[in-house]
Design a protein around this motif. Structure first.
Motif, mmCIF file in Angstrom:
data_model
loop_
_atom_site.group_PDB
_atom_site.id
_atom_site.type_symbol
_atom_site.label_atom_id
_atom_site.label_comp_id
_atom_site.label_asym_id
_atom_site.label_seq_id
_atom_site.Cartn_x
_atom_site.Cartn_y
_atom_site.Cartn_z
ATOM 1 N N LYS A 149 7.584 11.005 -8.266
ATOM 2 C CA LYS A 149 8.764 11.861 -8.208
ATOM 3 C C LYS A 149 9.165 12.127 -6.752
ATOM 4 O O LYS A 149 10.325 11.977 -6.369
ATOM 5 N N TYR A 150 8.189 12.483 -5.933
ATOM 6 C CA TYR A 150 8.490 12.815 -4.547
ATOM 7 C C TYR A 150 8.825 11.578 -3.735
ATOM 8 O O TYR A 150 9.718 11.598 -2.882
ATOM 9 N N VAL A 151 8.081 10.531 -4.016
ATOM 10 C CA VAL A 151 8.324 9.282 -3.295
ATOM 11 C C VAL A 151 9.753 8.815 -3.529
ATOM 12 O O VAL A 151 10.481 8.477 -2.592
ATOM 13 N N LEU A 152 10.163 8.836 -4.784
ATOM 14 C CA LEU A 152 11.516 8.353 -5.084
ATOM 15 C C LEU A 152 12.565 9.270 -4.470
ATOM 16 O O LEU A 152 13.574 8.798 -3.938
ATOM 17 N N ALA A 153 12.323 10.579 -4.511
ATOM 18 C CA ALA A 153 13.280 11.512 -3.907
ATOM 19 C C ALA A 153 13.436 11.191 -2.421
ATOM 20 O O ALA A 153 14.550 11.139 -1.892
ATOM 21 N N HIS A 154 12.306 10.940 -1.775
ATOM 22 C CA HIS A 154 12.301 10.648 -0.339
ATOM 23 C C HIS A 154 13.034 9.337 -0.042
ATOM 24 O O HIS A 154 13.898 9.273 0.833
ATOM 25 N N GLU A 155 12.696 8.307 -0.785
ATOM 26 C CA GLU A 155 13.296 6.997 -0.508
ATOM 27 C C GLU A 155 14.791 6.979 -0.830
ATOM 28 O O GLU A 155 15.578 6.359 -0.126
ATOM 29 N N HIS A 156 15.159 7.684 -1.908
ATOM 30 C CA HIS A 156 16.596 7.747 -2.216
ATOM 31 C C HIS A 156 17.356 8.477 -1.111
ATOM 32 O O HIS A 156 18.479 8.096 -0.775
ATOM 33 N N GLU A 210 0.819 -1.218 0.000
ATOM 34 C CA GLU A 210 0.000 0.000 0.000
ATOM 35 C C GLU A 210 0.851 1.265 0.000
ATOM 36 O O GLU A 210 0.417 2.306 -0.444
ATOM 37 N N SER A 211 2.048 1.147 0.577
ATOM 38 C CA SER A 211 2.877 2.348 0.596
ATOM 39 C C SER A 211 4.307 1.973 0.247
ATOM 40 O O SER A 211 4.709 0.828 0.396
ATOM 41 N N PRO A 212 5.064 2.940 -0.227
ATOM 42 C CA PRO A 212 6.433 2.646 -0.651
ATOM 43 C C PRO A 212 7.315 2.348 0.556
ATOM 44 O O PRO A 212 7.104 2.899 1.635
ATOM 45 N N GLU A 256 4.483 7.515 6.697
ATOM 46 C CA GLU A 256 4.206 6.662 7.832
ATOM 47 C C GLU A 256 3.975 7.422 9.127
ATOM 48 O O GLU A 256 2.897 7.464 9.659
ATOM 49 N N LEU A 257 5.034 7.995 9.623
ATOM 50 C CA LEU A 257 4.995 8.489 10.994
ATOM 51 C C LEU A 257 4.857 9.999 11.065
ATOM 52 O O LEU A 257 5.465 10.730 10.304
ATOM 53 N N GLY A 258 4.064 10.430 11.985
ATOM 54 C CA GLY A 258 3.962 11.838 12.313
ATOM 55 C C GLY A 258 3.732 12.712 11.108
ATOM 56 O O GLY A 258 4.415 13.713 10.915
ATOM 57 N N VAL A 259 2.760 12.328 10.287
ATOM 58 C CA VAL A 259 2.546 13.070 9.054
ATOM 59 C C VAL A 259 2.228 14.539 9.342
ATOM 60 O O VAL A 259 2.741 15.436 8.690
ATOM 61 N N LYS A 260 1.429 14.751 10.362
ATOM 62 C CA LYS A 260 1.028 16.125 10.665
ATOM 63 C C LYS A 260 2.258 16.980 10.999
ATOM 64 O O LYS A 260 2.453 18.057 10.444
ATOM 65 N N GLU A 261 3.064 16.398 11.886
ATOM 66 C CA GLU A 261 4.260 17.117 12.321
ATOM 67 C C GLU A 261 5.185 17.379 11.136
ATOM 68 O O GLU A 261 5.785 18.430 10.995
ATOM 69 N N ARG A 262 5.251 16.369 10.267
ATOM 70 C CA ARG A 262 6.168 16.485 9.133
ATOM 71 C C ARG A 262 5.688 17.522 8.135
ATOM 72 O O ARG A 262 6.484 18.299 7.612
ATOM 73 N N ARG A 280 6.611 22.455 -2.071
ATOM 74 C CA ARG A 280 6.400 21.862 -0.753
ATOM 75 C C ARG A 280 4.984 21.362 -0.564
ATOM 76 O O ARG A 280 4.747 20.317 0.032
ATOM 77 N N ALA A 281 4.041 22.132 -1.069
ATOM 78 C CA ALA A 281 2.648 21.721 -0.892
ATOM 79 C C ALA A 281 2.422 20.381 -1.576
ATOM 80 O O ALA A 281 1.760 19.502 -1.030
ATOM 81 N N GLU A 282 3.015 20.225 -2.776
ATOM 82 C CA GLU A 282 2.820 18.982 -3.508
ATOM 83 C C GLU A 282 3.474 17.817 -2.783
ATOM 84 O O GLU A 282 2.934 16.710 -2.729
ATOM 85 N N TYR A 283 4.648 18.093 -2.234
ATOM 86 C CA TYR A 283 5.354 17.060 -1.487
ATOM 87 C C TYR A 283 4.514 16.622 -0.289
ATOM 88 O O TYR A 283 4.349 15.432 -0.026
ATOM 89 N N SER A 284 3.958 17.602 0.411
ATOM 90 C CA SER A 284 3.119 17.281 1.567
ATOM 91 C C SER A 284 1.897 16.484 1.145
ATOM 92 O O SER A 284 1.483 15.561 1.834
ATOM 93 N N GLU A 285 1.356 16.861 -0.007
ATOM 94 C CA GLU A 285 0.181 16.164 -0.489
ATOM 95 C C GLU A 285 0.507 14.695 -0.756
ATOM 96 O O GLU A 285 -0.274 13.797 -0.416
ATOM 97 N N SER A 286 1.668 14.467 -1.353
ATOM 98 C CA SER A 286 2.070 13.086 -1.607
ATOM 99 C C SER A 286 2.179 12.328 -0.302
ATOM 100 O O SER A 286 1.785 11.180 -0.186
ATOM 101 N N LEU A 287 2.739 13.030 0.698
ATOM 102 C CA LEU A 287 2.865 12.427 2.024
ATOM 103 C C LEU A 287 1.504 11.971 2.525
ATOM 104 O O LEU A 287 1.327 10.843 2.958
ATOM 105 N N LEU A 288 0.559 12.894 2.441
ATOM 106 C CA LEU A 288 -0.773 12.617 2.979
ATOM 107 C C LEU A 288 -1.444 11.472 2.240
ATOM 108 O O LEU A 288 -2.190 10.700 2.827
ATOM 109 N N SER A 289 -1.156 11.357 0.943
ATOM 110 C CA SER A 289 -1.846 10.336 0.164
ATOM 111 C C SER A 289 -1.460 8.933 0.609
ATOM 112 O O SER A 289 -2.147 7.973 0.312
ATOM 113 N N PHE A 290 -0.365 8.820 1.335
ATOM 114 C CA PHE A 290 0.027 7.489 1.808
ATOM 115 C C PHE A 290 -0.284 7.273 3.258
ATOM 116 O O PHE A 290 -0.012 6.240 3.822
#
Lengths: 514, 120
Positions: free
Chosen positions: A190-197, A166-168, A278-284, A252-262
């Protein structure tokens, strides 16, 4: 195994201070770059895993051992049948508990029923089972994930797409691979891969496993759980930070949106979850939207605070000599009286070990004198318990002579030869004179209150070949209590001598060397 | 029919559609080469698609129950249904508003419309 367990219990309690410091630090420096928090958690991990700590004069860690040394020692020897009347079990056990320790199931029970080493070995088994459960969870989870990603398809570099997730996330230790769920939109990808890399280049997938292993060992400590969860959050936030710093154009808004979608509050797997949302999405999300490069002043302060935290909490107080802050109080009070006596008898205000040998060699003190009851430290003085003055093993941490484990010794060992007499060191009444599997023939003397009234003082003499006194006998300094031997669990003929202050072992040399 | 395929499953299904009917052993070899899958992985994936009713595996021969064309036309029908209330003009309008249709595409659509007229 009890030895290992008690060692870990003590390490866990020692680490409380640095964990609390880390939590405070995390709050105070919440504006600083999050990678600094990583240093802090590394310090916590070091404290939780290293069985020893450096001594430092800056140390703010309280001296009190979580468990009284006596109990620790008893369990270290793993005596199965230490009787309940054993001198080992101090009445003041509760004093040794740091007030800050929240009641975890194991430690909570320890205070109430700490009456036999049986209990400690029981607790040790509970600990082992808990740790095993957590490790099994790790293994099962990884096997489960391995099965799920078997049907993944390679896209590029180390990126694989998989239908059943369900999530990367990142999986693998040697060659970490990024697995992304199928059906990701291009923007998200794009954002997911940037984050995981960024996770991979930070080696987070390894750090997280290390963190989990430490947690598995210290599972009974709620503060370690807290640390683990905060640590996982900080990893994610540091990773977000790295992504944002790397790609300046990132929206940043788009990145946050990607975060929220997972973000799915249902998900429970937390070992491998270097997942995107995963963790602390709000805080992040807050962190991302507010992110600006922290000022260099804050960063310098934060790093300096880290160093200070390490100096203060990673170390333990200096124990050399008698300059220990907490224990210095009582002996120094005694020494105010003692020098006068010493000067009167020996013409020496600094009586060392040799002087004691002298007074022991010429026991001109009255043996079993009837006026013993009235003798207090006003008129009596501590004497050395035997003729020989060579100490073969000190009070404190030492290598156990029988099983070679590091342990806490509640006594000193003095060299002795066959037939050497062992003397009472101070006037008092024989409280215990019996045989024990562990201590062999041993004697415990309850001493008359001394001038300082610092508490109830007892001395013990173990591994005697024979006992010369009976329970209830009144003794004076110099009364022979028995003959040196090696009965019980001992490696050779010696005098094993210790002092209990209010039931807790203290350094005998603090008393003998006055 | 309500069969949802993930990205990986679509890839796998495409391989089968291309080669069917195909011996399952042969399929394993192809997947090993193209997807880097191990034998049990291929069999598991195949079993899942058979359970969905897309393929059948009889006596070691894999064949399609639903053809690729059927599958995708049904799927697009569903898509138009869900996204545009079943209105094809709305779908084309939406499609054309984002991406200019080329002359060939317009011709092709015109031809289709003419043919539908004739059939009526």
């Amino acid at each position: 195994m009890s030895t290992v367990f008690l060692k870990i219990l003590n390490m866990s309690m020692d680490a409380i201070w640095i964990i609390l410091a880390a939590v405070v630090f995390r709050f105070v420096f919440r504006r600083a770059s999050k990678w600094v928090n990583g240093i802090l958690w590394a310090l916590v991990a070091v404290k939780l895993t290293l069985p020893f700590s450096l001594e430092s004069i800056f140390s703010l860690v309280p001296r009190t051992e979580f468990l009284p040394k006596t109990v620790y020692n008893a369990a270290a020897n793993l005596a199965p049948q230490v009787s309940a009347s054993s001198p080992l079990i101090p009445a003041g056990t509760q004093h040794a508990l740091p007030p800050l320790e929240p009641a975890s199931p194991v430690t909570g029970e320890l205070t109430s029923t700490l009456s036999a080493p049986d209990f400690i070995s029981l607790a040790a088994y509970a600990w082992l089972i808990g740790a095993t459960v957590l490790l099994c969870y790790l293994v099962i989870t990884s096997l489960h994930i391995k099965r799920r990603v078997a049907a993944a398809v390679h896209i590029e570099e180390n990126v694989y797409v998989c239908d059943d997730i369900e999530s990367p996330f990142i999986f693998g230790l040697v060659k970490p691979k990024i697995y992304i769920p199928s059906g990701l939109s291009e923007a998200n990808l794009k954002y997911v891969l940037a984050h995981e890399h960024a996770h991979i280049s930070r080696k987070d997938y390894i750090l997280k496993i290390i963190g989990y292993l430490v947690l598995a060992v210290h599972w009974f400590n709620p503060l370690v759980w807290l640390s683990y969860f905060l640590f996982c959050r900080d990893i994610e936030m540091a990773c977000d930070e790295k992504v944002l710093a790397r790609m300046h154009s990132v929206d940043r808004a788009e990145y946050s949106e990607s975060l929220l979608s997972f973000y799915s509050p249902k998900r429970k797997v937390f070992v491998f979850n270097l997942a995107f949302g995963e963790l602390g999405v709000k805080e992040r999300v807050k962190g991302i939207m507010k992110y600006k490069k922290p000022s260099s002043i804050i960063m310098v302060l934060a790093v300096a605070a880290c160093v200070i935290a390490a100096a203060c909490f990673l170390t333990k107080p200096v124990t050399a000599g008698g300059e220990d802050v907490q224990e210095v109080a009582s002996p120094s009070e005694i020494s105010e009286v003692a020098p006068e006596l010493g000067a009167a008898e020996n013409g020496n205000t600094d009586p060392g070990v040799e002087d004691w040998a002298v007074s022991a060699a010429e026991p001109d003190l009255p043996e079993g004198a009837p006026q013993d009851d009235t003798i207090t430290s006003e008129s009596a003085q501590w004497i050395w318990p035997c003729a020989n003055t060579r100490i073969t093993s000190m009070y404190g941490e030492r290598i156990h002579p029988v099983d070679n484990s590091v342990e806490w010794s509640d006594h000193i060992s003095i060299e002795a030869s066959e037939g050497d007499e062992v003397f009472a060191v101070f006037p008092g009444t024989v409280e215990t004179a019996e045989f024990d599997d562990l201590y062999g023939y041993y004697v415990v003397i309850l001493h008359n209150p001394d001038a300082n009234h610092e508490g109830e003082i007892k001395t013990f003499y173990r591994h005697l070949s024979s006992i010369s006194v009976n329970v209830g006998d009144v003794v004076s300094a110099g009364t022979t209590v028995g003959i040196a031997g090696n009965t019980g669990m001992a490696t050779g003929i010696h005098v094993s001598f210790g002092v209990l202050l209010n039931g807790e072992a203290v350094d005998p040399l603090e008393y003998l060397n006055q | 029919m309500n069969i949802e395929l993930g990205e990986v499953q679509s890839l796998f299904a495409d391989i089968i559609w291309q080669k069917e009917p195909i011996a399952s052993g042969e399929l394993v070899k192809i997947c090993e080469k193209k997807l880097n899958w191990k034998k049990p992985t291929t069999y598991t994936a195949l079993r899942k698609l058979c359970e969905k009713g897309l393929f059948r595996n009889v006596n070691g021969i894999v064949s399609a129950v639903i053809s690729r064309e059927d599958y995708y036309s049904k799927k697009s029908e569903k898509f138009v249904e869900a996204s545009f209330d079943g209105s094809l003009p709305a779908f084309i309008a939406a499609f054309a508003s984002r991406k200019r249709l080329s002359d060939e595409e317009i011709d092709e659509i015109q031809q289709m419309i003419d043919e539908f007229r004739k059939e009526k």
